[in-house]
Each structure stands twice: as structure tokens, then as C-alpha cells.
Design a protein around this motif. Structure first.
Motif, PDB file in Angstrom:
ATOM      1  N   THR A 138       0.832  -1.205   0.000  1.00  0.00           N
ATOM      2  CA  THR A 138       0.000   0.000   0.000  1.00  0.00           C
ATOM      3  C   THR A 138       0.868   1.257   0.000  1.00  0.00           C
ATOM      4  OG1 THR A 138      -0.130   0.234   2.420  1.00  0.00           O
ATOM      5  CG2 THR A 138      -1.663  -1.308   1.372  1.00  0.00           C
ATOM      6  N   ASP A 139       0.188   2.398  -0.018  1.00  0.00           N
ATOM      7  CA  ASP A 139       0.873   3.692   0.030  1.00  0.00           C
ATOM      8  C   ASP A 139       0.930   4.260   1.435  1.00  0.00           C
ATOM      9  OD1 ASP A 139       1.213   3.648  -2.728  1.00  0.00           O
ATOM     10  OD2 ASP A 139      -0.739   4.598  -3.100  1.00  0.00           O
ATOM     11  N   GLU A 140       0.531   3.476   2.425  1.00  0.00           N
ATOM     12  CA  GLU A 140       0.506   3.941   3.807  1.00  0.00           C
ATOM     13  C   GLU A 140       1.235   2.940   4.701  1.00  0.00           C
ATOM     14  OE1 GLU A 140      -0.643   6.807   4.719  1.00  0.00           O
ATOM     15  OE2 GLU A 140      -1.548   7.354   2.798  1.00  0.00           O
ATOM     16  N   PRO A 141       1.846   3.392   5.786  1.00  0.00           N
ATOM     17  CA  PRO A 141       2.489   2.460   6.711  1.00  0.00           C
ATOM     18  C   PRO A 141       1.448   1.702   7.531  1.00  0.00           C
ATOM     19  CG  PRO A 141       2.593   4.686   7.585  1.00  0.00           C
ATOM     20  CD  PRO A 141       2.017   4.805   6.194  1.00  0.00           C
ATOM     21  N   CYS A 142       1.861   0.575   8.071  1.00  0.00           N
ATOM     22  CA  CYS A 142       0.979  -0.189   8.950  1.00  0.00           C
ATOM     23  C   CYS A 142       1.827  -0.922   9.986  1.00  0.00           C
ATOM     24  CB  CYS A 142       0.117  -1.179   8.162  1.00  0.00           C
ATOM     25  SG  CYS A 142       1.046  -2.446   7.251  1.00  0.00           S
ATOM     26  N   LEU A 143       1.183  -1.327  11.081  1.00  0.00           N
ATOM     27  CA  LEU A 143       1.880  -2.011  12.169  1.00  0.00           C
ATOM     28  C   LEU A 143       1.671  -3.513  12.067  1.00  0.00           C
ATOM     29  CD1 LEU A 143       0.933   0.276  15.207  1.00  0.00           C
ATOM     30  CD2 LEU A 143       3.026   0.313  13.851  1.00  0.00           C
ATOM     31  N   ILE A 144       2.744  -4.284  12.353  1.00  0.00           N
ATOM     32  CA  ILE A 144       2.645  -5.735  12.291  1.00  0.00           C
ATOM     33  C   ILE A 144       3.524  -6.340  13.383  1.00  0.00           C
ATOM     34  CG2 ILE A 144       4.483  -5.905  10.565  1.00  0.00           C
ATOM     35  CD1 ILE A 144       2.903  -8.330   9.398  1.00  0.00           C
ATOM     36  N   ASN A 145       3.032  -7.403  13.989  1.00  0.00           N
ATOM     37  CA  ASN A 145       3.783  -8.124  15.012  1.00  0.00           C
ATOM     38  C   ASN A 145       4.712  -9.124  14.331  1.00  0.00           C
ATOM     39  OD1 ASN A 145       4.730  -9.529  17.219  1.00  0.00           O
ATOM     40  ND2 ASN A 145       2.715 -10.001  18.081  1.00  0.00           N
ATOM     41  N   VAL A 146       6.019  -8.906  14.453  1.00  0.00           N
ATOM     42  CA  VAL A 146       6.994  -9.798  13.826  1.00  0.00           C
ATOM     43  C   VAL A 146       7.729 -10.643  14.862  1.00  0.00           C
ATOM     44  CG1 VAL A 146       7.320  -8.277  11.852  1.00  0.00           C
ATOM     45  CG2 VAL A 146       8.795  -8.017  13.863  1.00  0.00           C
ATOM     46  N   GLY A 147       7.238 -10.656  16.099  1.00  0.00           N
ATOM     47  CA  GLY A 147       7.868 -11.446  17.152  1.00  0.00           C
ATOM     48  C   GLY A 147       7.695 -12.938  16.933  1.00  0.00           C
ATOM     49  N   THR A 148       8.466 -13.736  17.674  1.00  0.00           N
ATOM     50  CA  THR A 148       8.395 -15.192  17.523  1.00  0.00           C
ATOM     51  C   THR A 148       7.026 -15.737  17.906  1.00  0.00           C
ATOM     52  OG1 THR A 148       9.342 -15.420  19.746  1.00  0.00           O
ATOM     53  CG2 THR A 148      10.862 -15.481  17.882  1.00  0.00           C
ATOM     54  N   ALA A 149       6.304 -15.014  18.768  1.00  0.00           N
ATOM     55  CA  ALA A 149       4.957 -15.456  19.142  1.00  0.00           C
ATOM     56  C   ALA A 149       3.977 -15.342  17.979  1.00  0.00           C
ATOM     57  CB  ALA A 149       4.447 -14.637  20.330  1.00  0.00           C
ATOM     58  N   ALA A 150       4.305 -14.523  16.966  1.00  0.00           N
ATOM     59  CA  ALA A 150       3.410 -14.307  15.832  1.00  0.00           C
ATOM     60  C   ALA A 150       3.920 -14.980  14.564  1.00  0.00           C
ATOM     61  CB  ALA A 150       3.228 -12.806  15.588  1.00  0.00           C
ATOM     62  N   GLN A 151       4.963 -15.830  14.662  1.00  0.00           N
ATOM     63  CA  GLN A 151       5.520 -16.496  13.496  1.00  0.00           C
ATOM     64  C   GLN A 151       5.254 -17.999  13.550  1.00  0.00           C
ATOM     65  OE1 GLN A 151       9.671 -15.670  12.723  1.00  0.00           O
ATOM     66  NE2 GLN A 151       9.537 -13.598  13.555  1.00  0.00           N
ATOM     67  N   THR A 152       4.923 -18.557  12.387  1.00  0.00           N
ATOM     68  CA  THR A 152       4.757 -20.004  12.273  1.00  0.00           C
ATOM     69  C   THR A 152       5.403 -20.479  10.979  1.00  0.00           C
ATOM     70  OG1 THR A 152       2.640 -19.949  13.465  1.00  0.00           O
ATOM     71  CG2 THR A 152       3.120 -21.919  12.181  1.00  0.00           C
ATOM     72  N   PHE A 153       6.271 -21.478  11.093  1.00  0.00           N
ATOM     73  CA  PHE A 153       6.855 -22.156   9.932  1.00  0.00           C
ATOM     74  C   PHE A 153       6.331 -23.588   9.933  1.00  0.00           C
ATOM     75  CE2 PHE A 153       9.646 -18.706  10.872  1.00  0.00           C
ATOM     76  CZ  PHE A 153      10.273 -18.333   9.690  1.00  0.00           C
ATOM     77  N   GLU A 154       5.831 -24.032   8.804  1.00  0.00           N
ATOM     78  CA  GLU A 154       5.269 -25.389   8.723  1.00  0.00           C
ATOM     79  C   GLU A 154       5.773 -26.079   7.457  1.00  0.00           C
ATOM     80  OE1 GLU A 154       1.041 -26.516   9.938  1.00  0.00           O
ATOM     81  OE2 GLU A 154       0.927 -26.568   7.740  1.00  0.00           O
ATOM     82  N   ILE A 155       6.303 -27.291   7.615  1.00  0.00           N
ATOM     83  CA  ILE A 155       6.808 -28.078   6.489  1.00  0.00           C
ATOM     84  C   ILE A 155       5.930 -29.306   6.312  1.00  0.00           C
ATOM     85  CG2 ILE A 155       8.751 -29.450   5.638  1.00  0.00           C
ATOM     86  CD1 ILE A 155      10.634 -27.523   7.011  1.00  0.00           C
ATOM     87  N   THR A 156       5.452 -29.477   5.091  1.00  0.00           N
ATOM     88  CA  THR A 156       4.581 -30.614   4.772  1.00  0.00           C
ATOM     89  C   THR A 156       5.141 -31.376   3.578  1.00  0.00           C
ATOM     90  OG1 THR A 156       3.214 -29.229   3.315  1.00  0.00           O
ATOM     91  CG2 THR A 156       2.531 -29.414   5.635  1.00  0.00           C
TER      92      THR A 156
END
Length: 235
Positions: A138-156
Motif C-alpha cells: 500500500t501507500d501507507e504504513p501499517c503495524l505488524i507483530n513480527v515477534g516469535t509469538a506471531a511467526q509459524t513455519f510449517e513443512i509438509t
């Protein structure tokens, strides 16, 4: 015929007393001059007669308050953490400070999340390195949680889930940052998959080794999932 009697000369004792008296007088005069210079009574009279300048004198019980230095800034409450992240050529990665009232939260329509692996094929013993890329579309900034509590990696592999980063995660944390308009950022450091099957029951036990074949990596960060998985093979 008259005769004049010779004058009698003073005795040596008289001369000594006279010299002692003169010496004592000189000592008293010099001592008086020294005392006068040291005391300087005329300065005390001047100080008493001249009123002080610069305002009223401070009371005996007051505590002086130091003036702030010219370059000192007033203390402010701690703001939302803004860590430095590794970025692409689109920016230097230094996110700007923001408060939730100033900038909205990022949504699925604002940000594109991509799952990344460092290679498309891994030989025997090679460990895949997993990371995430974010793009603010977008053309505007936004806030996002990038901490480990908000990250998920999944391998299938097909419909079989082999590994999740949250199965044995310890001490997850939150870290909210501002993602500027048009900014592209990637993980500061990748996660390494040890090529084993994970579960919450096998964190401290021996785990099954992954078999050779095709695998897919999907990621989620700040509640936004990757649009497509990243595919790779292990041998």
C-alpha cells in the motif's frame, strides 16, 4: 675662672634598651600593616553597602535545582519497539516509531507474505534454512507483530505435516514494528530445519528423520499467511 664638667656618656645598657625599643616599634608597625592588608575592612563595608544583583537570595533550607543542558531532551515514555531488520534494496530496514493511534494494523490485503528457502534442493546432511519476506503493497504504513509469538513455519509433504516451528518453541515474544509504505523486509536470521518430524511430545526425544522427496514450506506472521508455499527437495 670657670670650668665645664665633661658630659657623662650613656652606659652600654642604655644603648641596648634604646635599640630594643626601636626594634619593637618597627615590628608593631609592620604587623599592623600586614593585619590591615589581610583583613581589608574597606571590602566588608563595600559588600554591606552594595545590594546583591540577580534576584532574591536563596533561603537557607532550599535545594538548588540544576538547569537542563542545552542538548538534553525531556524524558518520554517508552514507545513501541522498532527493531532493525534485514531488508532488500527497497530500503535500509530501519523502521520508524509509531503508536497504534497513529498507524493502523497491517491486514491480509495490505501485506504480501512469502515463504523462503535458501536452496531448491538439499543433498545428504544439508539443512534447509527457512525465512520470511514481507512487502507492504500500500501507500501507507501499517503495524505488524513480527515477534516469535506471531511467526509459524510449517513443512509438509503432500498432506503429511512433518514439522512446525511452534511444536517445541520456548519463550515466544511479541515485537510490533511499523512497515513503511512499499517496504520489503526479510527475516534478520533464518530458522534451520534439522530434517526431523516434530510434535509437542518429542521435543526432548529422538525424532524420525525426514525421507528423501519433495517438501513444502508455508509461513504465517502477524496473522497473515504466505500466498504460496516454497517447494524444495531433500536427498
Amino acid at each position: 675662672m670657670s670650668s665645664n664638667a665633661p658630659r657623662r656618656r650613656p652606659s652600654p645598657a642604655v644603648y641596648r634598651r634604646r635599640r630594643l625599643a626601636v626594634l619593637l616599634l618597627a615590628v608593631l608597625i609592620v604587623g599592623g600593616i600586614v593585619a590591615l592588608v589581610a583583613w581589608q575592612p574597606w571590602r566588608a563595608m563595600t559588600d554591606t553597602a552594595s545590594p546583591p544583583t540577580g534576584g532574591a537570595p536563596a533561603s537557607a533550607g532550599s535545594t538548588p535545582t540544576p538547569a537542563p543542558s542545552a542538548g538534553a531532551a525531556p524524558a518520554t515514555p517508552s514507545s513501541t519497539p522498532s527493531p532493525r531488520v534485514t531488508t532488500s534494496a527497497d530500503g535500509d530496514g530501519e523502521q520508524t516509531d509509531a503508536t497504534p493511534s497513529d498507524v493502523p494494523a497491517c491486514t491480509t490485503g495490505d501485506v504480501t507474505v512469502t515463504a523462503d528457502v535458501d536452496k531448491s534442493s538439499y543433498g545428504t546432511g544439508e539443512l534447509p534454512k527457512l525465512s520470511i519476506t514481507l512487502v507492504n503493497d500500500t501507500d501507507e504504513p501499517c503495524l505488524i507483530n513480527v515477534g516469535t509469538a506471531a511467526q509459524t513455519f510449517e513443512i509438509t509433504s503432500g498432506s503429511d505435516t512433518w514439522w512446525r516451528s511452534t511444536d517445541c518453541q520456548t519463550e515466544p515474544s511479541d515485537q510490533v514494528v511499523q512497515l513503511d509504505a512499499g517496504k520489503t523486509v526479510t527475516s534478520a536470521s533464518p530458522i534451520v530445519w534439522d530434517r526431523t518430524r516434530s510434535s509437542v511430545d518429542t521435543c526432548d526425544a529422538d525424532r524420525q528423520k525426514a525421507l528423501p522427496g519433495w517438501y513444502n514450506l508455508s509461513v504465517t506472521i502477524g496473522g497473515i499467511g504466505s500466498a504460496e508455499p516454497a517447494s524444495f527437495t531433500i536427498k
